[in-house]
Design an enzyme around this catalytic site. Structure first.
Site, mmCIF file in Angstrom:
data_model
loop_
_atom_site.group_PDB
_atom_site.id
_atom_site.type_symbol
_atom_site.label_atom_id
_atom_site.label_comp_id
_atom_site.label_asym_id
_atom_site.label_seq_id
_atom_site.Cartn_x
_atom_site.Cartn_y
_atom_site.Cartn_z
ATOM 1 N N GLY A 388 0.723 -1.389 0.116
ATOM 2 C CA GLY A 388 0.098 0.016 0.222
ATOM 3 C C GLY A 388 0.898 1.258 0.048
ATOM 4 O O GLY A 388 2.035 1.159 -0.469
ATOM 5 N N SER A 389 0.165 2.410 0.540
ATOM 6 C CA SER A 389 0.775 3.780 0.572
ATOM 7 C C SER A 389 2.018 3.927 0.980
ATOM 8 O O SER A 389 2.674 5.100 0.857
ATOM 9 C CB SER A 389 -0.200 4.689 1.069
ATOM 10 O OG SER A 389 -1.517 4.518 0.332
ATOM 11 N N VAL A 390 2.710 3.074 1.637
ATOM 12 C CA VAL A 390 4.010 3.403 2.493
ATOM 13 C C VAL A 390 4.958 3.576 1.291
ATOM 14 O O VAL A 390 5.946 4.122 1.558
ATOM 15 C CB VAL A 390 4.486 2.061 3.269
ATOM 16 C CG1 VAL A 390 3.697 2.129 4.536
ATOM 17 C CG2 VAL A 390 4.690 0.701 2.366
#
Length: 688
Positions: A388-390
């Protein structure tokens, strides 16, 4: 006058006798030389074959004996892996020993020593039975009647098969079965190699009885066996790995190469992870005994090398902290399992961003059927998840490096991305477009805007977005995005010095999947390991240096008192590549990670770390995943502290969480880990 005449007569007699004496002396010397020449001729001509045979039968051979394996320590000097010594009964196979002699020695040994028969096979029993020449002769005759003429190994195999088929060993006593095990080990050994016949639980009585009968059991010796022990518990055993037991012997897939390196078949050898990776350091150098033989008999034994204990490993792991992080991860999964039925486990890596030293790597696996939770620290390097957005820090840096955006011009409007023929893709906070807003790159990181990242990717591919337009991107966009990600360690092996690392998983590329490039830009397509996340955030924290993560700190010898000795090797930070960004570009990314935690926008995603001290910079992630047809999420986070002078990074992954959950497990767990770190590993004094 008469007196003078008498003297003259005497002188004449003496003078006349001198030639005679000299001639006699010369004659004696001649005879001696003649005898010597005759003897030399006899030795060279008549005895030549005899002495040539003796010279040719004289040989020098080498016998080796095991030494103690090196120990493993944590970064504070605590012993993680030690060696327990135990008494052992060994066998050094003599030169040209007959099967009958080994059979007799085996039978005599089991009168004094109890041997486990757990590994006894019918083939071993048959070979033991055939060790007696009279039995072998009878079986040989029967086999040749049945199958005709054959020889060598084929004949012997047929004889063994005959013994088993006719059940000729059915009446073996318990002692004979023990002897069969011993005989099998003896016959399988190489000449002058030393094997263990019993390597633990040797009683005082067994030692005494064997010692009294050594002369009648050629090759049998009393020795010492070493086995691994874990005085500080087994919390890191899954990382340290294992050593094969005497019973297991050499790994079957490496047996030929290890035998060529001087190992015996029943030697203990590192079979996994650190024990395997640093086998050459830990194994030490065997004791060497040079044997002089003549006519296949040992005439002299000389210890030419006393052997050297293996060197010791000092790891970067702090044992107390490692156990604490492991306990934290287990506790979190236990508490989350009830509301997250598809949670398969969770993983954490804590690392020094300036050196790559690993302070802790912890993880647990959870059986979805039984709910059983087991330690799985190695899941940090071999389990991959869509994170995801990491990863958005790498996306923003890619945009800056490609020129799609710049430090001075990077404002884009967060809006749902509506392309022809595809479903709408939007940010978590702006599904309908009611929250359209202009965002700088730093603010996009703060609120974790998917729309911003997709627009950056489209700009990198030369496509300017307009609602309803058909997506027109070249296939190369996948390689371009991944190229920037890989500079941070996402999608490539990190180089960690533990075997078995995964490089992650790349989704399909090409025009048929071109829309997936947009998912890739915000971390919802390719999958990565938790260790890759740790390397990625470390690269941001230290300003662009992708460092090799490492668990080895140093290699040290042992002093005579058994304590750690001098340092023979110390790991130096290994830079794998450098992200060539300028200070202004780094400023954009680092400001965004600061705002994730400390920004003023209510949509910031890392607010739970706002009170963590010293101050943290972070990026959170929520990937949309599936378990079968059920929607799930990966809850992930990466962070470093202190934000203005990074000393430590924490990477976390909780895959398989229930869709839409609001537990924020990764950020809450990061806060708990930081508190433990500043208490157990490094003081926070002087940091803010």
């Amino acid at each position: 006058m008469k007196f003078l005449r008498r003297n003259q007569v005497k002188r004449q007699k003496v003078q006349s006798s001198i030639p005679f004496r000299l001639n006699f002396l010369f004659f004696i010397v001649f005879l001696l030389f003649a005898a010597l020449i005759a003897q030399l001729a006899h030795l060279q001509i008549n005895q030549q074959k005899k002495f040539t045979s003796e010279v040719n039968s004289t040989d020098t051979k080498v016998e080796t004996k095991n030494v103690q394996r090196g120990m493993i320590y944590d970064s504070t000097g605590k012993v993680l892996v030690a060696n327990d010594a135990s008494r052992a009964i060994t066998y050094t196979k003599p030169l040209n020993v007959s099967s009958l002699k080994m059979y007799q020695v085996a039978n005599q040994l089991v009168k004094s020593v109890k041997i486990s028969t757990s590994g006894l096979t019918k083939t071993m029993e048959a070979q033991y039975y055939l060790a007696v020449p009279s039995r072998l002769k009878k079986v040989d005759k029967q086999v040749k009647k049945l199958k005709g003429s054959s020889s060598g190994s084929k004949l012997y195999q047929a004889e063994v098969k005959y013994v088993k088929q006719k059940k000729l060993t059915a009446d073996l006593t318990s002692k004979q079965k023990q002897a069969a095990i011993v005989y099998s080990k003896m016959s399988g050994a190489y000449s002058l190699s030393t094997i263990y016949l019993k390597y633990n639980d040797v009683s005082d009585q067994e030692m005494a009885e064997v010692g009294e009968n050594l002369t009648s059991m050629p090759g049998i010796k009393i020795g010492t066996s070493w086995s691994r022990s874990y005085p500080y518990g087994k919390s890191v055993k899954s990382v340290i790995g294992t050593v094969t037991s005497r019973k297991q012997g050499l790994p079957s897939d490496q047996i030929n190469s290890l035998l060529s390196e001087g190992y015996a078949r029943d030697d203990s050898v590192g079979s996994s992870y650190i024990e395997s990776e640093y086998e050459n350091v830990l194994k030490g150098s065997k004791q060497i005994i040079t044997l002089e033989t003549q006519n296949n008999k040992i005439t002299k034994e000389v210890k030419t090398f006393g052997g050297q204990k293996g060197d010791n490993l000092v790891l970067t792991i702090n044992a107390d902290f490692q156990q604490k992080v492991q306990d934290i991860m287990k506790s979190e999964v236990e508490s989350l399992a009830g509301g997250n039925p598809y949670l398969p486990g969770a993983y954490a890596v804590v690392m020094n961003p300036k050196t790559g030293a690993i302070y802790a790597l912890a993880g647990v696996s959870r059986d979805l059927d039984t709910g059983k939770i087991t330690e799985n620290a190695l899941g940090t390097i071999n389990q991959t998840f869509v994170m995801g957005s990491v990863v958005k820090g790498a996306t923003v840096m890619g945009g800056l490096l490609s020129g799609a955006i710049s430090p001075n011009s990077n404002t884009l409007t967060d809006q749902p991305i509506k392309l022809k023929g595809t479903a709408t893709k939007a940010s978590w906070f702006n599904k309908t477009g009611a929250q359209d807003m202009p965002l700088t790159a730093s603010d996009a990181l703060m609120v974790s805007s998917n729309s911003y990242m997709m627009q950056v990717a489209m700009l990198e591919g030369g496509f300017h977005y307009s609602p309803g337009a058909a997506l027109n991107l070249p296939n190369s966009i996948f390689g371009k995005l991944r190229g920037y990600f890989k500079q941070f360690g996402l999608g490539v092996k990190t180089g960690v010095d533990i075997p078995g690392e995964s490089s992650g998983f790349e989704g399909k590329s090409g025009q048929a999947n071109i829309g997936k490039a947009l998912d890739l830009s915000f971390g919802n397509y390719d999958s990565y390991t938790t260790m890759q996340l740790a390397q990625y955030i470390s690269t941001i924290a230290n300003g662009g240096y992708r460092l090799q993560p490492h668990i080895l700190q140093s290699i040290r010898t042992s002093n005579n008192d058994g304590k750690l000795g001098r340092t023979v090797y110390e790991f130096s930070p290994n830079v794998l590549n450098v992200v060539q960004a300028n200070q202004a570009q780094w400023g954009v990314v680092k400001e965004g990670l600061w705002k994730v935690v400390h920004g003023t926008n209510s949509l910031r995603t890392g607010g739970l770390l706002n009170n963590t001290s010293p101050a943290v910079a972070a990026k959170t992630g929520t990937a949309e995943t599936f378990h079968g047809s059920t929607e799930t999420e990966t809850d992930s986070s990466v962070s470093y502290a202190p934000a203005d002078n990074p000393q430590v990074v924490v990477a976390l992954a909780f895959p398989g969480m229930a869709s839409g959950n609001q537990t924020h497990a990764s950020t809450q767990t990061a806060d708990t880990i930081y508190k433990a770190y500043w208490k157990m590993v490094q003081s926070d004094q002087g940091f803010k």
